[in-house]
Structure formats: C-alpha cells, structure tokens
Motif scaffolding. Structure first.
Motif, PDB file in Angstrom:
ATOM      1  N   TRP A  33       0.868  -1.171   0.000  1.00 25.33           N
ATOM      2  CA  TRP A  33       0.000   0.000   0.000  1.00 25.33           C
ATOM      3  C   TRP A  33       0.908   1.225   0.000  1.00 25.33           C
ATOM      4  CZ3 TRP A  33      -5.241  -0.519  -0.424  1.00 25.33           C
ATOM      5  CH2 TRP A  33      -5.737  -1.810  -0.274  1.00 25.33           C
ATOM      6  N   CYS A  35       1.763   5.568  -0.750  1.00 26.31           N
ATOM      7  CA  CYS A  35       1.294   6.951  -0.723  1.00 26.31           C
ATOM      8  C   CYS A  35       2.399   7.855  -1.260  1.00 26.31           C
ATOM      9  CB  CYS A  35       0.965   7.389   0.694  1.00 26.31           C
ATOM     10  SG  CYS A  35      -0.488   6.604   1.381  1.00 26.31           S
ATOM     11  N   THR A  39      -1.156  12.350  -5.703  1.00 27.17           N
ATOM     12  CA  THR A  39      -2.194  11.539  -6.351  1.00 27.17           C
ATOM     13  C   THR A  39      -2.711  10.458  -5.417  1.00 27.17           C
ATOM     14  OG1 THR A  39      -0.525  10.088  -7.332  1.00 27.17           O
ATOM     15  CG2 THR A  39      -1.295  11.935  -8.672  1.00 27.17           C
ATOM     16  N   ARG A  40      -1.868  10.038  -4.488  1.00 25.67           N
ATOM     17  CA  ARG A  40      -2.255   9.048  -3.487  1.00 25.67           C
ATOM     18  C   ARG A  40      -1.979   9.600  -2.096  1.00 25.67           C
ATOM     19  NH1 ARG A  40      -5.874   5.266  -4.889  1.00 25.67           N
ATOM     20  NH2 ARG A  40      -5.574   4.874  -7.095  1.00 25.67           N
ATOM     21  N   LEU A  43      -4.748   9.192   3.264  1.00 23.04           N
ATOM     22  CA  LEU A  43      -6.039   8.580   3.557  1.00 23.04           C
ATOM     23  C   LEU A  43      -6.549   7.667   2.439  1.00 23.04           C
ATOM     24  CD1 LEU A  43      -7.868  11.612   5.194  1.00 23.04           C
ATOM     25  CD2 LEU A  43      -6.784   9.652   6.309  1.00 23.04           C
ATOM     26  N   ARG A  44      -5.839   7.632   1.298  1.00 21.26           N
ATOM     27  CA  ARG A  44      -6.277   6.806   0.171  1.00 21.26           C
ATOM     28  C   ARG A  44      -5.065   6.166  -0.504  1.00 21.26           C
ATOM     29  NH1 ARG A  44      -7.856   7.933  -5.151  1.00 21.26           N
ATOM     30  NH2 ARG A  44      -7.143  10.058  -4.879  1.00 21.26           N
ATOM     31  N   PRO A  45      -4.383   5.234   0.181  1.00 17.86           N
ATOM     32  CA  PRO A  45      -3.181   4.620  -0.406  1.00 17.86           C
ATOM     33  C   PRO A  45      -3.507   3.735  -1.602  1.00 17.86           C
ATOM     34  CG  PRO A  45      -3.719   3.566   1.661  1.00 17.86           C
ATOM     35  CD  PRO A  45      -4.668   4.709   1.505  1.00 17.86           C
ATOM     36  N   LYS A  46      -2.504   3.554  -2.459  1.00 20.96           N
ATOM     37  CA  LYS A  46      -2.638   2.740  -3.667  1.00 20.96           C
ATOM     38  C   LYS A  46      -2.139   1.326  -3.376  1.00 20.96           C
ATOM     39  CE  LYS A  46      -1.012   2.463  -8.409  1.00 20.96           C
ATOM     40  NZ  LYS A  46      -2.330   2.278  -8.980  1.00 20.96           N
ATOM     41  N   LYS A  47      -2.891   0.339  -3.828  1.00 23.31           N
ATOM     42  CA  LYS A  47      -2.497  -1.065  -3.688  1.00 23.31           C
ATOM     43  C   LYS A  47      -1.753  -1.466  -4.959  1.00 23.31           C
ATOM     44  CE  LYS A  47      -4.612  -5.579  -2.888  1.00 23.31           C
ATOM     45  NZ  LYS A  47      -5.900  -6.280  -2.781  1.00 23.31           N
ATOM     46  N   ASP A  68       0.085  15.166   4.126  1.00 23.54           N
ATOM     47  CA  ASP A  68       0.426  14.943   2.726  1.00 23.54           C
ATOM     48  C   ASP A  68       1.483  15.945   2.270  1.00 23.54           C
ATOM     49  OD1 ASP A  68      -1.315  12.754   2.202  1.00 23.54           O
ATOM     50  OD2 ASP A  68      -2.998  14.141   2.131  1.00 23.54           O
TER      51      ASP A  68
END
Length: 80
Positions: A33, A35, A39-40, A43-47, A68
């Motif tokens: 996951w 960040c 863009t990531r 609060l909204r991490p990328k998998k 951020d």
C-alpha cells in the motif's frame, strides 16, 4: 538492497504511475500500500503488486509522517 517494509521509498516500474516515487505504508502478501501525498494521499493509499516496485535506499519513519504536504516535501529529493 534492504527488503521491502513500511517506510521504504520505492519507485513504480509499471502502470500509469511509472517512475513515480512512493512510501510504503504497509505490506500484505504480494501487495504493498503506497502513498505519495499528491495523487495518493495518506487517507487513500494505492495497492500495488510487489513485482511492479523498484527498491531505493531511502527510508522514512512512517510514524513521523503527519501530512500529505510533509510527505511531498520528503519525496521531492527523489524527483530530481
């Protein structure tokens, strides 16, 4: 090169975010996951699959990241 763990700075090797730098927030099986504070956000991490990541020598204490904006500042050195 050190193994992948939370706080490691990695470079994406595939996908839309190719060549982007991210901080690993956690690792679960074959996925991480990530960040980057833009863009990531935190609060909204990328998998992302581990095989699509390239390790760097950089490391950030995950608990030290408060916002951020701070994360973007820390990763700015890698975009040079």
């Amino acid at each position: 090169m050190p193994e992948l763990q939370a706080g490691r700075i990695v470079r994406s090797r595939a996908g839309r975010d190719k060549d982007g730098f991210f901080v690993v927030m956690r690792v679960e099986g074959d996925f991480a996951w990530l960040c980057d504070g833009k863009t990531r956000p935190l609060l909204r991490p990328k998998k992302k699959r581990l095989r699509h990541l390239g390790l760097t020598d950089g490391f950030i204490q995950k608990d030290a990241i408060r916002s951020d904006k701070q994360l973007r500042g820390l990763l700015k050195a890698y975009h040079a």
